[in-house]
Motif scaffolding. Sequence first.
Motif: not given
Length: 242
Positions: A25-37
């Motif tokens: 969902p929105s604000g879960s941090g998926k973009s920043s976490v996914s990028k670092e992964v």
Amino acid sequence: MTQELIEIVDVLRPGKSLVVAIDGPSGSGKSSVSKEVARRLKLAYLDTGAMYRALTWFCLDRGTDLADRAAVEAASKSLPLEISTSPLEEYVRVGGTDVTLAVREPSISAAVSAVATTLGARTELIRRQRELIEQHHRRMVVEGRDITTVVAPHAEVRLLLTASEEARLRRRGMQLGGSQSAEQLAAQVTGRDARDSTVVNFSQAADGVVTLDSSELDFAQTVDAALSIVTGIIDHKAINRD
């Protein structure tokens, strides 16, 4: 991250398919976490949400009525989109115009659900997303809202990254630097989730999808937890194959 995990990551399925599908969902941090992964795993990276935002910008720029679903679908098929697939850089271009920052503006955030819930437009963008995965030889971290169930249901790793509403609102507020009121934040985070959930379920993990709750984790801990899930799943599959 432990040294052992770093060594595993460095040799994770070299030359073989490794799609890591991450929803949330929105604000879960998926973009920043996914990028670092993606950076740690040396994989390509795709932010599918940016594609919906780019289409929204394109429609608004052309004066397309977002309530006209046929017009939005037509716009999706003609969208001249260039989007980064590297975790080391970020760009979104539409017809040669750099809209990287523009697609994050509140006006786009307020309008994007109208585009994202247009099924014809979703079909076209999903087609493009799958095409990008194949172009990168199926070695990519892909994040969004329907990746684990629709875009890449056969991904080697499928993960739902979630967090409490309180944590998500706090993180989005920090990301925006306090520029929005509590009401505006709620509309952007929980309001958009409610609208988008009419066409895709990203609040509960489907069968075979691992849930990672980051409510009590910081960024580094969330990344390490995600990487541990990836390596654990890949190791398990390798053992079963042997």
